[in-house]
Design an enzyme around this catalytic site. Structure first.
Site, PDB file in Angstrom:
ATOM      1  N   GLU A   3       0.858  -1.187   0.000  1.00 16.69           N
ATOM      2  CA  GLU A   3       0.000   0.000   0.000  1.00 16.69           C
ATOM      3  C   GLU A   3       0.887   1.226   0.000  1.00 16.69           C
ATOM      4  OE1 GLU A   3      -4.103   0.973   2.404  1.00 16.69           O
ATOM      5  OE2 GLU A   3      -2.928  -0.808   2.899  1.00 16.69           O
ATOM      6  N   GLY A   4       0.417   2.300  -0.626  1.00 15.80           N
ATOM      7  CA  GLY A   4       1.191   3.541  -0.632  1.00 15.80           C
ATOM      8  C   GLY A   4       0.235   4.704  -0.755  1.00 15.80           C
ATOM      9  N   PHE A   6      -0.376   6.312  -3.323  1.00 16.21           N
ATOM     10  CA  PHE A   6      -1.016   6.207  -4.643  1.00 16.21           C
ATOM     11  C   PHE A   6      -2.248   5.297  -4.629  1.00 16.21           C
ATOM     12  CE2 PHE A   6       1.990   2.779  -4.192  1.00 16.21           C
ATOM     13  CZ  PHE A   6       1.242   1.675  -4.581  1.00 16.21           C
ATOM     14  N   VAL A   9      -1.636  -2.399  -3.982  1.00 16.21           N
ATOM     15  CA  VAL A   9      -1.310  -3.449  -4.950  1.00 16.21           C
ATOM     16  C   VAL A   9      -1.914  -4.754  -4.448  1.00 16.21           C
ATOM     17  CG1 VAL A   9       0.538  -4.697  -6.127  1.00 16.21           C
ATOM     18  CG2 VAL A   9       0.861  -2.289  -5.531  1.00 16.21           C
ATOM     19  N   ASP A 120      13.126   8.179  -8.290  1.00 12.44           N
ATOM     20  CA  ASP A 120      12.666   7.680  -6.987  1.00 12.44           C
ATOM     21  C   ASP A 120      13.233   6.292  -6.697  1.00 12.44           C
ATOM     22  OD1 ASP A 120      11.443   7.812  -4.520  1.00 12.44           O
ATOM     23  OD2 ASP A 120       9.464   7.218  -5.252  1.00 12.44           O
TER      24      ASP A 120
END
Length: 327
Positions: A3-4, A6, A9, A120
């Site tokens: 998880e992020g 954005f 997944v 990044d």
């Protein structure tokens, strides 16, 4: 699977191809959608040129579902960061660092040839292809907890780069802030404009982390970060300090870093003071080929971006000329 900011997944079953895939589901917010569309464009470009598909993660498909961009990827193993975390932040064997470093630089050289800057690079964005690992005795273990006498080592050194949402195509004078804090190059903090070398700095920080198990610059503020760099690598060049942009002027006084006078606290000064020089740090963790690693890192972590090694130059370094470790 992860998880992020954005989105998340998910691990999914592809019923047509009869195998597992990873689907990155992007939050339905304009700026994340835009980054996702850039990522798709970059992935398609990379896929077109990366014939064997063994450098960067492979995109299988993408679709837009109820305002969520969903990108379907091949399923890979854990990130280097997750592997380190589950291993109690213990270092990788130097032969493995060599193989991971080689692949990472090959991938960066490939991107730079295509005029792309990742911006990044960090252990979270480098995935092991396979989740398999073996347990080996850890002679350096200082803890006495059960299980601490063994550490995990990946069975295969094969890696792939992920997360191209911040990738940019080369342009003149890119000045906005890029990279995750710990892996951010000095020219980015000082507002001097950045280009391909900012990726190389990040690679240097990542290799140190794989050698030691811990992030090199653990900080959350710019002045402390610059002071840490000076502590580990020596003084910042005068010509860079003279050219800082107006946002970074406050970090410089009379041609040198405004430190320790400008420090926010005693703790901040302590955090900087306890850092060793790069050579000492590496020699403390690496037994054989320490000299080669230190020399390579000094080339990757040069303050002046114009003097930093390119990815192709780094690949010709004697550190990578050793016997090939089994992939």
């Amino acid at each position: 699977m992860g998880e992020g900011t954005f989105g998340k997944v998910l691990e999914c079953w592809d019923r047509e191809r009869k195998d597992m895939v990873a689907i990155k589901i992007i939050r339905g917010i304009k700026k994340y959608r835009e980054a996702a569309m850039i990522e798709i464009q970059v992935l398609e470009q990379l896929g077109k040129h990366d014939k064997g598909g063994n450098r960067c993660v492979q995109i299988r498909n993408w679709f837009d579902y109820r305002n969520h961009i969903c990108i379907v990827f091949e399923k890979l193993g854990p990130s280097l960061y997750n592997f380190l975390r589950k291993n109690n932040y213990r270092s990788f064997p130097i032969d493995l660092v060599r193989e991971i470093g080689r692949q990472l630089l090959e991938c960066i050289a490939f991107m730079h040839d295509l005029r792309m800057i990742h911006t990044d690079l960090k252990p979270e964005n480098i995935l092991l292809v396979s989740p398999e690992y073996v347990k080996v005795p850890d002679y350096k273990s200082t803890t006495r907890s059960p299980g601490s006498y063994f550490k995990r080592v990946p069975k295969s050194s094969a890696i792939k780069l992920i997360d191209f949402g911040s990738t940019t195509f080369e342009r003149e004078d890119q000045n906005y802030i890029v990279s995750t804090r710990h892996y951010r190059a000095p020219e980015v903090i000082l507002g001097l404009g950045w280009s391909y070398p900012c990726d190389i700095w990040s690679v240097g920080c990542i290799l140190v982390e794989l050698c030691t198990g811990e992030a090199l610059f653990q900080t959350h503020e710019n002045l402390e970060h610059l002071a840490m760099m000076e502590r580990v690598l020596g003084p910042l060049p005068l010509h860079m300090l003279k050219r800082v942009d107006r946002h970074a002027e406050k970090y410089v006084r009379r041609g040198r870093l405004h430190w320790p006078d400008g420090a926010t606290s005693r703790d901040s000064i302590k955090a900087v003071m306890k850092l060793p020089r790069l050579q000492n740090l590496i020699m403390h963790h690496v037994d054989h080929s320490a000299g080669d690693v230190i020399h390579l890192l000094q080339g990757l972590l040069r303050f002046d971006p114009s003097e930093r090694l390119t990815a192709k130059e780094a690949l010709r370094h004697s550190f990578f000329m050793r016997d090939h470790f089994r992939r």
